[in-house]
Design a protein around this motif. Sequence first.
Motif, PDB file in Angstrom:
ATOM      1  N   ASP A  69       5.369  -3.021  -5.549  1.00 56.27           N
ATOM      2  CA  ASP A  69       3.979  -3.119  -5.099  1.00 56.27           C
ATOM      3  C   ASP A  69       3.052  -3.536  -6.239  1.00 56.27           C
ATOM      4  O   ASP A  69       2.176  -4.397  -6.061  1.00 56.27           O
ATOM      5  N   LEU A  70       3.235  -2.931  -7.408  1.00 59.05           N
ATOM      6  CA  LEU A  70       2.370  -3.264  -8.546  1.00 59.05           C
ATOM      7  C   LEU A  70       2.535  -4.709  -8.986  1.00 59.05           C
ATOM      8  O   LEU A  70       1.564  -5.379  -9.358  1.00 59.05           O
ATOM      9  N   GLN A  71       3.762  -5.220  -8.965  1.00 55.34           N
ATOM     10  CA  GLN A  71       4.020  -6.597  -9.391  1.00 55.34           C
ATOM     11  C   GLN A  71       3.548  -7.613  -8.349  1.00 55.34           C
ATOM     12  O   GLN A  71       3.099  -8.705  -8.703  1.00 55.34           O
ATOM     13  N   SER A  72       3.647  -7.272  -7.087  1.00 56.31           N
ATOM     14  CA  SER A  72       3.299  -8.233  -6.035  1.00 56.31           C
ATOM     15  C   SER A  72       1.811  -8.241  -5.721  1.00 56.31           C
ATOM     16  O   SER A  72       1.288  -9.247  -5.245  1.00 56.31           O
ATOM     17  N   ARG A  73       1.137  -7.148  -5.976  1.00 54.69           N
ATOM     18  CA  ARG A  73      -0.264  -7.018  -5.576  1.00 54.69           C
ATOM     19  C   ARG A  73      -1.179  -8.094  -6.171  1.00 54.69           C
ATOM     20  O   ARG A  73      -1.976  -8.697  -5.431  1.00 54.69           O
ATOM     21  N   PRO A  74      -1.130  -8.387  -7.484  1.00 57.48           N
ATOM     22  CA  PRO A  74      -2.021  -9.434  -8.021  1.00 57.48           C
ATOM     23  C   PRO A  74      -1.829 -10.793  -7.361  1.00 57.48           C
ATOM     24  O   PRO A  74      -2.800 -11.510  -7.094  1.00 57.48           O
ATOM     25  N   GLY A  80      -5.291 -14.113  -1.179  1.00 53.57           N
ATOM     26  CA  GLY A  80      -6.061 -13.507  -0.102  1.00 53.57           C
ATOM     27  C   GLY A  80      -5.218 -12.875   0.973  1.00 53.57           C
ATOM     28  O   GLY A  80      -5.639 -12.813   2.139  1.00 53.57           O
ATOM     29  N   ALA A  81      -4.034 -12.410   0.611  1.00 50.83           N
ATOM     30  CA  ALA A  81      -3.109 -11.833   1.597  1.00 50.83           C
ATOM     31  C   ALA A  81      -2.767 -10.392   1.272  1.00 50.83           C
ATOM     32  O   ALA A  81      -1.678  -9.919   1.597  1.00 50.83           O
ATOM     33  N   VAL A  82      -3.705  -9.679   0.629  1.00 47.30           N
ATOM     34  CA  VAL A  82      -3.409  -8.306   0.221  1.00 47.30           C
ATOM     35  C   VAL A  82      -3.179  -7.402   1.424  1.00 47.30           C
ATOM     36  O   VAL A  82      -2.482  -6.381   1.334  1.00 47.30           O
ATOM     37  N   SER A  83      -3.740  -7.755   2.573  1.00 47.02           N
ATOM     38  CA  SER A  83      -3.528  -6.949   3.777  1.00 47.02           C
ATOM     39  C   SER A  83      -2.087  -7.014   4.267  1.00 47.02           C
ATOM     40  O   SER A  83      -1.659  -6.183   5.078  1.00 47.02           O
ATOM     41  N   MET A  84      -1.330  -8.007   3.782  1.00 52.28           N
ATOM     42  CA  MET A  84       0.074  -8.161   4.169  1.00 52.28           C
ATOM     43  C   MET A  84       1.030  -7.405   3.251  1.00 52.28           C
ATOM     44  O   MET A  84       2.250  -7.499   3.416  1.00 52.28           O
ATOM     45  N   MET A  85       0.489  -6.669   2.280  1.00 46.49           N
ATOM     46  CA  MET A  85       1.341  -5.938   1.340  1.00 46.49           C
ATOM     47  C   MET A  85       2.313  -4.980   2.027  1.00 46.49           C
ATOM     48  O   MET A  85       3.512  -4.982   1.714  1.00 46.49           O
ATOM     49  N   PRO A  86       1.858  -4.138   2.953  1.00 46.99           N
ATOM     50  CA  PRO A  86       2.815  -3.232   3.612  1.00 46.99           C
ATOM     51  C   PRO A  86       3.941  -3.977   4.328  1.00 46.99           C
ATOM     52  O   PRO A  86       5.105  -3.567   4.267  1.00 46.99           O
ATOM     53  N   ASN A  87       3.578  -5.082   5.004  1.00 48.80           N
ATOM     54  CA  ASN A  87       4.601  -5.871   5.699  1.00 48.80           C
ATOM     55  C   ASN A  87       5.626  -6.424   4.727  1.00 48.80           C
ATOM     56  O   ASN A  87       6.845  -6.325   4.935  1.00 48.80           O
ATOM     57  N   MET A  88       5.128  -7.051   3.639  1.00 55.62           N
ATOM     58  CA  MET A  88       6.022  -7.687   2.671  1.00 55.62           C
ATOM     59  C   MET A  88       6.921  -6.667   1.987  1.00 55.62           C
ATOM     60  O   MET A  88       8.139  -6.852   1.897  1.00 55.62           O
ATOM     61  N   LYS A 175      -4.949   2.032  -5.088  1.00 56.97           N
ATOM     62  CA  LYS A 175      -5.490   0.735  -5.495  1.00 56.97           C
ATOM     63  C   LYS A 175      -6.200   0.012  -4.363  1.00 56.97           C
ATOM     64  O   LYS A 175      -7.106  -0.781  -4.606  1.00 56.97           O
ATOM     65  N   GLY A 176      -5.768   0.240  -3.145  1.00 58.79           N
ATOM     66  CA  GLY A 176      -6.348  -0.494  -2.024  1.00 58.79           C
ATOM     67  C   GLY A 176      -7.043   0.368  -0.999  1.00 58.79           C
ATOM     68  O   GLY A 176      -7.468  -0.145   0.044  1.00 58.79           O
ATOM     69  N   ASP A 177      -7.139   1.675  -1.249  1.00 59.53           N
ATOM     70  CA  ASP A 177      -7.786   2.601  -0.309  1.00 59.53           C
ATOM     71  C   ASP A 177      -7.166   2.509   1.086  1.00 59.53           C
ATOM     72  O   ASP A 177      -7.873   2.564   2.110  1.00 59.53           O
TER      73      ASP A 177
END
Length: 260
Positions: A69-74, A80-88, A175-177
């Motif tokens: 998560d920490l490496q992929s988040r930036p 502009g796809a931070v909302s897709m973090m849980p999916n990815m 980090k993303g609330d």
Amino acid sequence: MAQVFLLPKKLRQFLIEIGELTYFAGRFFKEAVKRPFEYKELLRQCYQMGNRSLVLVLVTGFIIGLVLDLQSRPTMIQFGAVSMMPNMVGISIVRELGPVITALVCAGRIASGIGAELGSMRVTEQIDAMEVSGTNPFKYLVVTRILAATLMLPLLVLLGDGVALYGSALVEYYKGDVSFQLYFNTVFDALTYGDLIPATVKSFFFGFAIGLVGCFKGYHSKKGTAGVGIAANTAVVFTSMFLFIIDFIAVFISDIFYDL
């Protein structure tokens, strides 16, 4: 006079060992369906493998979730796809990273342990003593350990996946609330049976490979006490190689079904 073509010595030894391993696997399937069944030893081996590997698997899974998560988040923020973090993260962990990383950890823990244990029994002639006393050492020592590894690895993968997802959710929370409920709802909405079933099936094959190679190396250990170390070391190397081969075959077959 025809010239005889000889394979390189290393390659010839490798092919011979593959043949011996195949025969060893065939003997396992033959002995596994014969009576008597060693239920007590099977349960003991399940407890030993599961309990002793649990902490290592949980710690590894938690760190994998955090780091992924920490490496992929930036990068996700940049596109502009931070909302897709849980999916990815969820799909990556459940489909590939969770089973493979857990299997590699267990290869170092379980395969080496089996190789060292059976190797020490071989060089101290305990296995020969069992044969003389009328006990079937293959059924008692090998079959139970291979079955235990096959049964326990999917459970360890499941627990490792859960902890990895929790580690990722922890990063998203700070980090993303993103609340834990929202995170896991998003992950479970993204996952399908096409993600869960192949990952579960191949984890059984991972466990079988770990138990098979560990038992094979330990059961055929040679060269005295030095052979015990060689058996433990080569068990990890061969198991890791087989895990990657099995994973490639599983991914290839899964892609074929996805394309249908």
